[in-house]
Design a protein around this motif. Sequence first.
Motif, PDB file in Angstrom:
ATOM      1  N   ALA A 180     -17.568 -14.541   1.008  1.00 34.20           N
ATOM      2  CA  ALA A 180     -16.777 -15.756   0.836  1.00 34.20           C
ATOM      3  C   ALA A 180     -15.429 -15.355   0.265  1.00 34.20           C
ATOM      4  O   ALA A 180     -15.318 -14.356  -0.456  1.00 34.20           O
ATOM      5  N   ALA A 213     -11.587 -17.128  -1.284  1.00 33.05           N
ATOM      6  CA  ALA A 213     -10.682 -18.230  -1.613  1.00 33.05           C
ATOM      7  C   ALA A 213      -9.364 -17.608  -2.056  1.00 33.05           C
ATOM      8  O   ALA A 213      -9.324 -16.870  -3.042  1.00 33.05           O
ATOM      9  N   SER A 236      -2.825 -21.189   1.573  1.00 25.37           N
ATOM     10  CA  SER A 236      -4.202 -20.929   1.153  1.00 25.37           C
ATOM     11  C   SER A 236      -5.037 -20.497   2.346  1.00 25.37           C
ATOM     12  O   SER A 236      -4.669 -20.738   3.502  1.00 25.37           O
ATOM     13  N   PHE A 277      -9.423 -20.023   3.225  1.00 25.68           N
ATOM     14  CA  PHE A 277     -10.790 -20.160   2.714  1.00 25.68           C
ATOM     15  C   PHE A 277     -11.808 -19.718   3.764  1.00 25.68           C
ATOM     16  O   PHE A 277     -11.610 -19.925   4.963  1.00 25.68           O
ATOM     17  N   ASN A 335     -16.164 -19.777   3.682  1.00 28.92           N
ATOM     18  CA  ASN A 335     -17.425 -20.006   2.940  1.00 28.92           C
ATOM     19  C   ASN A 335     -17.167 -20.270   1.459  1.00 28.92           C
ATOM     20  O   ASN A 335     -17.958 -19.883   0.596  1.00 28.92           O
ATOM     21  N   GLU A 336     -16.042 -20.934   1.161  1.00 35.52           N
ATOM     22  CA  GLU A 336     -15.593 -21.073  -0.216  1.00 35.52           C
ATOM     23  C   GLU A 336     -16.483 -21.963  -1.077  1.00 35.52           C
ATOM     24  O   GLU A 336     -16.459 -21.867  -2.300  1.00 35.52           O
ATOM     25  N   LYS A 337     -17.299 -22.815  -0.454  1.00 35.92           N
ATOM     26  CA  LYS A 337     -18.175 -23.705  -1.228  1.00 35.92           C
ATOM     27  C   LYS A 337     -19.632 -23.219  -1.240  1.00 35.92           C
ATOM     28  O   LYS A 337     -20.509 -23.891  -1.763  1.00 35.92           O
ATOM     29  N   THR A 343     -19.168 -20.513  -6.853  1.00 34.22           N
ATOM     30  CA  THR A 343     -18.560 -20.507  -5.521  1.00 34.22           C
ATOM     31  C   THR A 343     -17.193 -19.840  -5.633  1.00 34.22           C
ATOM     32  O   THR A 343     -16.603 -19.803  -6.716  1.00 34.22           O
ATOM     33  N   ALA A 344     -16.706 -19.368  -4.523  1.00 30.15           N
ATOM     34  CA  ALA A 344     -15.366 -18.772  -4.521  1.00 30.15           C
ATOM     35  C   ALA A 344     -14.316 -19.823  -4.879  1.00 30.15           C
ATOM     36  O   ALA A 344     -13.353 -19.536  -5.597  1.00 30.15           O
ATOM     37  N   PHE A 345     -14.526 -21.051  -4.410  1.00 30.41           N
ATOM     38  CA  PHE A 345     -13.566 -22.121  -4.678  1.00 30.41           C
ATOM     39  C   PHE A 345     -13.457 -22.407  -6.170  1.00 30.41           C
ATOM     40  O   PHE A 345     -12.351 -22.560  -6.708  1.00 30.41           O
ATOM     41  N   MET A 377     -11.629 -19.750  -7.999  1.00 33.13           N
ATOM     42  CA  MET A 377     -10.201 -19.880  -7.721  1.00 33.13           C
ATOM     43  C   MET A 377      -9.569 -20.911  -8.657  1.00 33.13           C
ATOM     44  O   MET A 377      -8.494 -20.680  -9.221  1.00 33.13           O
ATOM     45  N   SER A 379     -12.603 -11.528  -8.800  1.00 27.35           N
ATOM     46  CA  SER A 379     -11.858 -12.787  -8.909  1.00 27.35           C
ATOM     47  C   SER A 379     -10.643 -12.518  -9.772  1.00 27.35           C
ATOM     48  O   SER A 379     -10.771 -12.060 -10.902  1.00 27.35           O
TER      49      SER A 379
END
Length: 306
Positions: free
Chosen positions: A48, A50, A60, A62, A64-66, A196-198, A201, A258
Motif C-alpha cells: 500500500a 500514500a 497525491s 494512493f 490500497n491506502e485504506k 492504514t497507509a492513509f 499519511m 512512513s
Amino acid sequence: MRKLFSLFALACLFFLSCNSSNKEDDDSVIKLKEKIKERFGSVEGDFAIAFKSLTSDSTSLFLNEKENFHAASTMKTPVMIELYKQVAIGNLSLEDSVDIINEFKSIVDGSPYAMDLNVDSQEGLYQKIGQKTTFRELNYQMITMSSNLATNILIDHLDAKKVTQTMRDMGAADILVLRGVEDLKAYELGMSNTTTAFDLMIIMESIATGKAVSKQASDEMFKVLLGQHFNELIPAHLPDDVIVAHKTGSITGVQHDSGIVRLPNGDQYVLVILSKNLSSADEGVKAIADVSKMIYDFVTKNEKSN
C-alpha cells in the motif's frame, strides 16, 4: 452581443485550458502509479502507498491506502504524539524520572509478561533495568532505535486507548493502538495494532505542518524522527541533501516506512509505504526503496518544469 460572446468564448477557452493542464497532471500521476504497481508486482507480497505533496500543487497518489496492515513499529509515532500531548496538558514533563521495568500486563486478562531480552532492537536499555531514565530518553530510544521496551514503558504511562483517541481526533479513522509489544496472549487472539497507509499519511502530515499538538511539539518530534537508525527504505536511494524524518516497522513478512521528505529548497512531501505477506524481506526492502526513488524523481521533475 458580440462582446458578450467573445467574453464567453474566452472563458470557455480558459476553462478548457485549465482542464487540459489538470489532465496532464493526472496523466503523469497515472503513469507513475502504473510504474509503481509494476515494481511491486515483481515481488511476492501485498503493498500500500500514500503519497502527498505538501507544496501548493498538493499532488497525491494512493494505492490500497485504506487497507489494514499490522502496524509493527509504525505505531510508535502515535505513541510519541500522545506523549507530547500529555506534556502539553501538564500531565507530565519530558524530564520526569521514570523507572525502567520489564514487567507488563496483558490486555487480555492483566496477567504479567516480560520482554524477550534477545528480541528487542535496543539491547542497551535492558542493561538499565531497575534504574531510572526520562520520558525524553524513552521516546528517543522508541523512535530512533525502535526500542520495544521503551515503547511498553511509555504505553504503561500513557494508556493505549488515549493514543488511539488522539489519532481519531487528528482525523486518522482506522489506525488502532491496542497494546504494547510482545503481549502474546493478545496476539494469539488476533488483538494486534493495525494501521492504514492513509492514516499514517495524516499523522505524518500533521507533524510536517506543525499541527501535531503544537508547532513547537511538531518541530521537536520532527527532529526525533530525523534520528532514525534504520534507513534502508524511504531514504535508501535519495541524495544526501534530502532530509527524511521517518519511522519504520518490520516483523515477519512485513516491511513498513512512513516519513516526511524535505527537499533542499524547503518543499516537503509525505510518503507511506506498507507491505505484508512478503516471501522475501530483502526483495520487499528493495522494492520499497525503488518506489521511494520513483516518487522523488517524479516530485523533482515536476519541480523543475514549474
